[in-house]
Design an enzyme around this catalytic site. Structure first.
Site, PDB file in Angstrom:
ATOM      1  CD  GLU A  18      43.985  37.845  36.395  1.00  0.00           C
ATOM      2  OE1 GLU A  18      43.187  37.020  36.886  1.00  0.00           O
ATOM      3  OE2 GLU A  18      43.731  39.058  36.306  1.00  0.00           O
ATOM      4  CG  HIS A  70      43.849  48.439  40.827  1.00  0.00           C
ATOM      5  ND1 HIS A  70      43.042  47.877  41.769  1.00  0.00           N
ATOM      6  CD2 HIS A  70      43.354  48.041  39.626  1.00  0.00           C
ATOM      7  CE1 HIS A  70      42.080  47.182  41.171  1.00  0.00           C
ATOM      8  NE2 HIS A  70      42.256  47.257  39.870  1.00  0.00           N
TER       9      HIS A  70
END
Lengths: 353, 321
Positions: free
Chosen positions: A86, A155
């Site tokens: 990322e 998550h």
């Protein structure tokens, strides 16, 4: 393109229904057809990258499936699967934006912001300012959030407040398919970095979405229902929770106004203040953790600018100051629901002067 | 190289003399790397740099008067006084930004290179960073990305042996940063960063490779920072005078002067004239910086966004004063 002045912030009553994720794909597709500078990248936004020789392509799409099919239309130079890096690919998106591209980048879940935070905090948000306005950073980051689906602590968060805190970054949180399409179009067309937060529970919800492209204004909230007793401000999926709570409260004789925030930065403070001026009572319903969050931010804004209008102490209905638990028994306690909003609303109403 | 050296020394002097508050990181000693690499680039090529970025900016063509004014925090600065020494940028010459976070500008260069790839241009991007950034994860992510996408980017590591006050032989698992590029299947080379010709030649090969679609290259330039980490830091608290002296004997500027006197018949007179011109331009730059107006108060709020409600920027009691 039709603009918000003709559509307002509300979808037409009737027409074609589309799922949130499909609505989003329409905005992406239209933007990529219109402007060659728009491209998209992220983890598994295509899937099976480099396996076309075996007949595989478009295996996945992100969790929203909102990029499926783009690879076929736009090809490998404009629809890029990335390694799980990322910092590198969001940094590269920022760098490309600085030199004239208009990248859309996927951050699979907002919890993963930690691994690219330096790029957002020190580059995306500051480059324009540090460089004395030499460049814009027209970056769109699409990410997913939300608990209640049993995905555990890493998550499931809704930690948009981390990003709202940063000057230079805009943050949007649509609440249905109609606002998803219009606000994503606005985000892509906007010249600033925009973080676009999808709630998992909204991705498959269908509603009326015009077929033609349209933008919705960044920085505008919408009043979902009018009422005179108490204002509920909802963010993203929490707007649905507010509407459910409002129906229950109505049956108990409490007349609720629901404000759907849509834009977290900038924030439509005047719509909130106007509502509180009318109702004198405020609850902010926010799935994020409570400290230094949207709920506390909105309440402090109302305390500064609308103190005289308050007839009861404002309240926050938020996630607790804990990570997201896995066990459904605990997770259902964690996520604000209509019953919790109703209980708090009744307490506020009891104390209202 | 002489412009860089003189700029660094003059900026430090002015910082002290004018009681400026900025942080300065001198690149004196490392001039051959900046000059040797950038001599291969055009204004259309992109460059990212570090907190120690004056030399890179000068070599890429940023005007020294706008850099000096930036250090003075004035509106005539490269970044209109809003960035300072660590954030100098000038898009007109492809200098897309120095960066104060170690390693943070590396993926930005990959992004500029990605633009070149998507649009099919023959531009390249160069990212300068130090041995400190060699230990940042983002370098490794960026090398992998550049390698799999064959991005036209050149990673130039200026290994000056110290990350702040920490020696690289302590902080780095390998002696040469360049070996790390092998793990990403990126061609790499180690050059004498005190020799501009050697740097120029290595950069030339790397840049030609990038322009012709051959992907990234990693260049490690062994060099030395003459001064402390920042203006005011005494490096003799963590390194030996004898080490400094050894490197100063290999000074890139005086050695290059000797070389061109001997090999190219350049006269002392010609060299002196260049130095005199540089001194004049530095006087002019300092004069420009001092005469440049302070930024307007409203510039506090400008350029945060391209569009945003002013009443949400101007908060925190400023208006109540």
């Amino acid at each position: 393109m039709i603009n918000e002045n003709t559509t307002g912030l509300f979808a037409p009553q009737q027409g074609r229904k589309l799922r949130y994720s499909e609505a989003q794909k329409e905005a992406i597709t239209y933007s990529m057809r219109q402007d060659e500078k728009v491209f998209i990248m992220g983890e598994d936004i295509v899937g099976a990258a480099g396996r076309s020789d075996l007949g595989f392509s478009d295996a996945w799409g992100p969790p929203s499936r909102s990029t499926q099919g783009l690879f076929t239309e736009f090809g490998e130079l404009r629809v890029l699967d990335t390694p799980i890096s990322e910092a590198a690919f969001i940094g590269a998106a920022i760098g490309s934006a600085a030199v004239g591209m208009r990248p859309i980048v996927e951050l699979m879940f907002i919890d993963f912001v930690g691994v690219c935070m330096d790029q957002l905090l020190n580059n995306a948000s500051k480059i324009k300012y540090m460089l004395g306005g030499q460049v814009d950073i027209p970056l769109t980051v699409i990410t997913r959030m939300g608990a209640g689906v049993g995905w555990g602590a890493q998550h499931s968060e809704s930690i948009y407040s981390l990003l709202v805190h940063l000057p230079g970054i805009k943050v949007l949180a649509p609440s249905d398919a109609y606002t998803a399409k219009g606000l994503l179009q606005s985000a892509i067309n906007d010249n600033d970095p925009v973080i676009f937060c999808d709630h998992k529970k909204l991705l498959n919800v269908s509603s009326v979405v015009p077929e033609e492209p349209y933008e919705l204004p960044i920085g505008k909230a919408r009043v979902m229902r009018k009422g005179y007793d108490i204002t509920l401000v909802g963010i993203s999926y929490m707007t649905s929770v507010c509407m459910e709570a409002a129906n229950i409260l109505e049956s108990q004789g409490i007349d609720v106004e629901v404000v759907d925030l849509l834009s977290l930065s900038p924030i439509d403070d005047s719509t909130i203040l106007e509502s509180v001026r009318k109702t004198g009572a405020l609850i902010v319903v926010d799935e994020d953790n409570p400290r230094c969050g949207m709920a506390s931010d909105i309440i402090s804004m109302v305390a500064e600018k609308g103190f005289k209008d308050l007839k009861a102490a404002p309240r926050m209905v938020t996630a607790p100051h804990t990570p997201v638990p896995y066990s459904q028994a605990l997770e259902s306690l964690y996520v604000p629901d209509a019953n919790r909003v109703v209980s708090v609303a009744k307490k506020v109403m009891e104390k209202k002067i | 190289m002489s412009t860089i050296r003189k700029f660094e020394n003059r900026a430090t002097e002015e910082l002290v003399e004018n009681k400026l508050v900025g942080l300065l990181h001198s690149s004196a000693g490392q001039e051959a790397v900046a000059a040797g690499v950038c001599a291969n680039l055009s204004n259309d090529d992109y460059l990212t740099s570090t907190h120690r970025g004056h030399g890179h900016s000068i070599a890429k063509g940023v005007a020294i008067r706008s850099m000096m004014a930036e250090i003075f925090g004035r509106s005539g600065g490269a970044n209109r006084g809003k960035g300072g020494s660590m954030h100098v940028a000038d898009f007109a010459v492809g200098m897309i930004g120095a960066n104060g976070i170690v390693g943070s500008s590396i993926p930005l260069a990959c992004g500029a290179a990605l633009k070149a790839k998507i649009t099919g241009s023959d531009q390249v991007a160069v990212s300068f960073f130090g041995d400190g950034a060699a230990n940042q994860g983002v370098l490794h992510e960026s090398m992998n990305l550049a390698s799999i996408w064959k991005l036209p980017v050149i990673f130039v590591c200026e290994n000056n042996l110290y990350a702040q006050a920490t020696p690289s032989d302590y902080a780095m698992s390998v002696k040469d940063v360049a070996v790390r590029a092998q793990g990403y299947d990126i061609p790499s080379t180690i050059v004498d960063g005190m020799d501009i010709i050697e740097v120029y030649k290595a950069a030339n090969i790397a840049i030609n490779r990038a322009r012709s679609g051959g992907g990234p290259t990693f260049i490690e330039a062994k060099t030395y920072r003459y001064e402390g980490h920042f203006a005011g830091d005494n490096p003799l608290r963590y390194r030996l005078t004898s080490e400094e002296n050894q490197w100063r004997e290999r000074d890139p500027i005086s050695n290059f002067k000797t070389k061109i006197r001997e090999e190219n018949q350049v006269t002392d007179y010609e060299i002196d004239n260049i130095d005199i011109d540089i001194d004049k331009s530095l006087d002019e730059a300092v004069d420009f910086a001092k005469r440049s107006p302070q930024p307007d108060k409203l510039d506090l709020f400008s350029d945060v966004y391209s569009s945003y409600p002013m009443n949400q920027l101007d908060v925190g009691g400023i208006r109540d004063q």
